[in-house]
Each structure stands twice: as structure tokens, then as C-alpha cells.
Design a protein around this motif. Structure first.
Motif, mmCIF file in Angstrom:
data_model
loop_
_atom_site.group_PDB
_atom_site.id
_atom_site.type_symbol
_atom_site.label_atom_id
_atom_site.label_comp_id
_atom_site.label_asym_id
_atom_site.label_seq_id
_atom_site.Cartn_x
_atom_site.Cartn_y
_atom_site.Cartn_z
ATOM 1 N N GLY A 124 -8.979 5.511 -2.924
ATOM 2 C CA GLY A 124 -8.108 6.678 -2.972
ATOM 3 C C GLY A 124 -7.366 6.935 -1.673
ATOM 4 O O GLY A 124 -6.432 7.726 -1.640
ATOM 5 N N THR A 125 -7.766 6.265 -0.588
ATOM 6 C CA THR A 125 -7.069 6.456 0.683
ATOM 7 C C THR A 125 -6.230 5.247 1.053
ATOM 8 O O THR A 125 -5.413 5.323 1.946
ATOM 9 C CB THR A 125 -8.076 6.723 1.821
ATOM 10 N N THR A 126 -6.450 4.126 0.352
ATOM 11 C CA THR A 126 -5.712 2.927 0.694
ATOM 12 C C THR A 126 -4.247 3.048 0.302
ATOM 13 O O THR A 126 -3.898 3.673 -0.697
ATOM 14 C CB THR A 126 -6.322 1.687 0.024
ATOM 15 N N THR A 127 -3.405 2.424 1.090
ATOM 16 C CA THR A 127 -1.968 2.407 0.820
ATOM 17 C C THR A 127 -1.579 1.220 -0.041
ATOM 18 O O THR A 127 -0.421 1.078 -0.399
ATOM 19 C CB THR A 127 -1.187 2.315 2.146
ATOM 20 N N GLY A 128 -2.560 0.382 -0.347
ATOM 21 C CA GLY A 128 -2.241 -0.853 -1.059
ATOM 22 C C GLY A 128 -1.871 -1.971 -0.109
ATOM 23 O O GLY A 128 -1.414 -3.032 -0.538
ATOM 24 N N ARG A 129 -2.086 -1.742 1.198
ATOM 25 C CA ARG A 129 -1.824 -2.780 2.205
ATOM 26 C C ARG A 129 -3.154 -3.157 2.857
ATOM 27 O O ARG A 129 -3.928 -2.280 3.243
ATOM 28 C CB ARG A 129 -0.815 -2.291 3.240
ATOM 29 N N PHE A 130 -3.386 -4.457 2.977
ATOM 30 C CA PHE A 130 -4.686 -4.950 3.413
ATOM 31 C C PHE A 130 -4.528 -6.054 4.448
ATOM 32 O O PHE A 130 -3.535 -6.787 4.445
ATOM 33 C CB PHE A 130 -5.466 -5.529 2.220
ATOM 34 N N ARG A 131 -5.548 -6.167 5.294
ATOM 35 C CA ARG A 131 -5.653 -7.295 6.222
ATOM 36 C C ARG A 131 -6.929 -8.070 5.952
ATOM 37 O O ARG A 131 -7.995 -7.495 5.770
ATOM 38 C CB ARG A 131 -5.640 -6.803 7.673
ATOM 39 N N LEU A 132 -6.799 -9.389 5.929
ATOM 40 C CA LEU A 132 -7.925 -10.297 5.852
ATOM 41 C C LEU A 132 -7.738 -11.285 7.003
ATOM 42 O O LEU A 132 -7.019 -12.272 6.868
ATOM 43 C CB LEU A 132 -7.975 -11.054 4.525
ATOM 44 N N ILE B 33 -1.382 -8.337 3.426
ATOM 45 C CA ILE B 33 -1.009 -8.263 2.012
ATOM 46 C C ILE B 33 -0.530 -6.849 1.708
ATOM 47 O O ILE B 33 -1.239 -5.881 1.953
ATOM 48 C CB ILE B 33 -2.201 -8.628 1.112
ATOM 49 N N ASP B 34 0.672 -6.752 1.182
ATOM 50 C CA ASP B 34 1.281 -5.477 0.795
ATOM 51 C C ASP B 34 1.455 -5.503 -0.720
ATOM 52 O O ASP B 34 2.415 -6.090 -1.226
ATOM 53 C CB ASP B 34 2.624 -5.315 1.503
ATOM 54 N N LEU B 35 0.515 -4.892 -1.430
ATOM 55 C CA LEU B 35 0.584 -4.937 -2.893
ATOM 56 C C LEU B 35 1.793 -4.201 -3.453
ATOM 57 O O LEU B 35 2.487 -4.733 -4.318
ATOM 58 C CB LEU B 35 -0.719 -4.388 -3.500
ATOM 59 N N PRO B 36 2.095 -2.959 -2.998
ATOM 60 C CA PRO B 36 3.279 -2.291 -3.542
ATOM 61 C C PRO B 36 4.567 -3.071 -3.261
ATOM 62 O O PRO B 36 5.466 -3.132 -4.104
ATOM 63 C CB PRO B 36 3.292 -0.934 -2.824
ATOM 64 N N GLY B 37 4.642 -3.675 -2.077
ATOM 65 C CA GLY B 37 5.831 -4.448 -1.727
ATOM 66 C C GLY B 37 5.810 -5.863 -2.257
ATOM 67 O O GLY B 37 6.806 -6.600 -2.116
ATOM 68 N N ARG B 38 4.665 -6.260 -2.827
ATOM 69 C CA ARG B 38 4.493 -7.606 -3.387
ATOM 70 C C ARG B 38 4.786 -8.695 -2.357
ATOM 71 O O ARG B 38 5.443 -9.690 -2.654
ATOM 72 C CB ARG B 38 5.367 -7.790 -4.639
ATOM 73 N N GLU C 61 -9.876 -5.311 5.312
ATOM 74 C CA GLU C 61 -9.627 -4.066 6.045
ATOM 75 C C GLU C 61 -8.346 -3.446 5.499
ATOM 76 O O GLU C 61 -7.310 -4.114 5.444
ATOM 77 C CB GLU C 61 -9.465 -4.321 7.538
ATOM 78 N N PRO C 62 -8.390 -2.174 5.062
ATOM 79 C CA PRO C 62 -7.136 -1.528 4.654
ATOM 80 C C PRO C 62 -6.226 -1.366 5.856
ATOM 81 O O PRO C 62 -6.690 -1.122 6.967
ATOM 82 C CB PRO C 62 -7.596 -0.178 4.098
ATOM 83 N N ASP C 63 -4.933 -1.496 5.646
ATOM 84 C CA ASP C 63 -3.986 -1.421 6.746
ATOM 85 C C ASP C 63 -3.288 -0.071 6.742
ATOM 86 O O ASP C 63 -2.940 0.435 5.696
ATOM 87 C CB ASP C 63 -2.951 -2.541 6.633
#
Length: 233
Positions: A127-135, A140-145, A231-233
Motif C-alpha cells: 500500500g505504500t509502494t509506488t510500483g518502482r523497485f530496486r533489485l 523496475i518501474d511497473l507503472p512506466g513499464r 527494495e521499493p524505490d
């Protein structure tokens, strides 16, 4: 020793295991509420509103999967299965019923504690993630694909993107073959496991430094996949 790390309901009919696990959890600062039967476990989960449930499947009154179904009717609390049942079908059924992770007996306490921390961290970030992640060096930006590695863009197909998004949205959780097949291809393809193997291998080749020894996209043999170290970005 930590204070108030969280409340855990532990449903287990073996008194020896309850004592061992409770002691380890309390050392980590958790408050533990025990239940010996499925019905007691459902009552404890409903009244305590825990941060996490640890559940045995082989309970004396009801099968543990009924406890999962009951809890999932009103809560998304993380459920970690701790069971002597090693059959892949049992793991798959429990995970498809709504469990988040599955550890077989005998087990190591450090691994159980690590699995618990992963689930609590995943829930706190929900619920706090922006849909952007770091591995690691992946972004990875899911909304921006978009996906990039060390600043270089990586192209993913639509199906690869859907599979990766499904894993990332429940990072740390085991996602079964069936759940991934539905996400990638739809409910008419739930038996097409070869599709999934091919596409997961492609994802590893694109995202991992060594596809043969993946660091992030891990296989749960006979059950499914999970993504770790997110890690959420």
C-alpha cells in the motif's frame, strides 16, 4: 532483545514444537498466542488480529487449509505454513488457498525467523509502494513499464512484464505455477507449465547476472517462484 516486534498466532498441536518456536520468537521480541487446534486457531486469529499466523496443516480437528480459507475470508494477514507434509501438491494447495509461505519440518529456526521477517516487511510495504523497485543494480518501474540494469534499458515482452509484476507485487511470497499462468496467459492455460518455464528462463537471462544461479528470481521446486532482495524505490 526487541520490544513489541509484533503479534503472532501460532497454530500447532505438537507441544514440543510450540515451546521451541515460542521461545525463539519471544527472544526476538514477538508476542506469541498459541492454539492447539484449527478451531482454536481461527478464534485466536479473529480475536488477536495478529501481524502474522504460523500454521501447521496436520491438526487434530480440521485440516489446516480450512484455517487458511477461514482467515482469508476476512483478512490478508501473512500466513506461514510450518508442516511435516512434504508433498508438492500439499504445498501448492496451501499456497493457492492463500498461504504466503511454506516451510517443511524439520526446519531451522534461523530460516523460520527469516521467512517471518520477509512476510512482515512485505506487509508493512504493501500500500505504500509506488510500483518502482530496486533489485541490486536493476531498476523496475511497473507503472512506466520500464526496466533498466546499470542504466541500460531492458526490453520485456508483455507476458514477461505481467509475470514480473505479479512476482514483485507480492515480493517474498511464493507465487504458484497456477497463479503465474493465470497472470501471464489467463485461466485457460493453467496446465501449460512449459510456457512458464520458458518465460521465467527468459526473464532470468535478461535480469540476472547469471541465469543459471539466479539471485532474485528463485524457483520453489514443484510449486512456483518467488522474487527476493527487493527494495521499493
Amino acid at each position: 532483545m526487541l520490544d513489541h516486534a509484533g503479534n503472532i498466532v501460532f497454530v500447532e498441536d505438537d507441544a514440543h514444537i510450540r515451546k521451541l518456536v515460542r521461545g525463539a520468537l519471544e527472544q526476538e521480541g514477538f508476542i506469541v498466542h498459541e492454539a492447539r487446534t484449527a478451531r482454536e486457531g481461527m478464534v485466536e486469529a479473529g480475536t488477536r488480529k495478529p501481524d502474522l499466523v504460523i500454521l501447521d496443516l496436520g491438526l487434530p480437528d480440521l485440516d489446516g487449509k480450512q484455517v487458511i480459507t477461514d482467515i482469508r475470508s476476512w483478512s490478508d494477514v501473512p500466513i506461514v505454513i510450518l508442516s511435516a507434509r512434504t508433498q508438492e501438491t500439499e504445498k501448492v494447495e496451501a499456497l493457492n488457498a492463500g498461504a504466503d509461505d511454506y516451510l517443511t519440518k524439520p526446519f531451522g529456526m534461523p530460516e523460520l525467523l527469516a521467512r517471518i521477517r520477509v512476510q512482515l516487511r512485505r506487509r508493512s510495504q504493501a500500500g505504500t509502494t509506488t510500483g518502482r523497485f530496486r533489485l541490486g543494480e536493476l531498476f523496475i518501474d511497473l507503472p512506466g513499464r520500464t526496466v533498466s540494469k546499470r542504466g541500460e534499458a531492458i526490453h520485456l515482452t508483455q507476458i514477461e512484464h505481467r509475470l514480473l509484476a505479479t512476482l514483485l507485487r507480492d515480493a517474498g511470497r511464493v507465487i504458484t505455477h497456477r497463479q503465474l499462468l493465470v497472470a501471464g496467459w489467463g485461466p485457460s492455460h493453467t496446465d501449460d507449465h512449459h510456457y512458464l518455464r520458458i518465460y521465467m528462463q527468459r526473464l532470468r537471462q535478461k535480469l540476472e547476472d547469471d541465469a543459471a544461479q539466479p539471485r532474485y528470481l528463485l524457483t520453489e521446486i514443484g510449486v512456483g517462484y518467488r522474487v527476493v532482495d527487493v527494495e521499493p524505490d
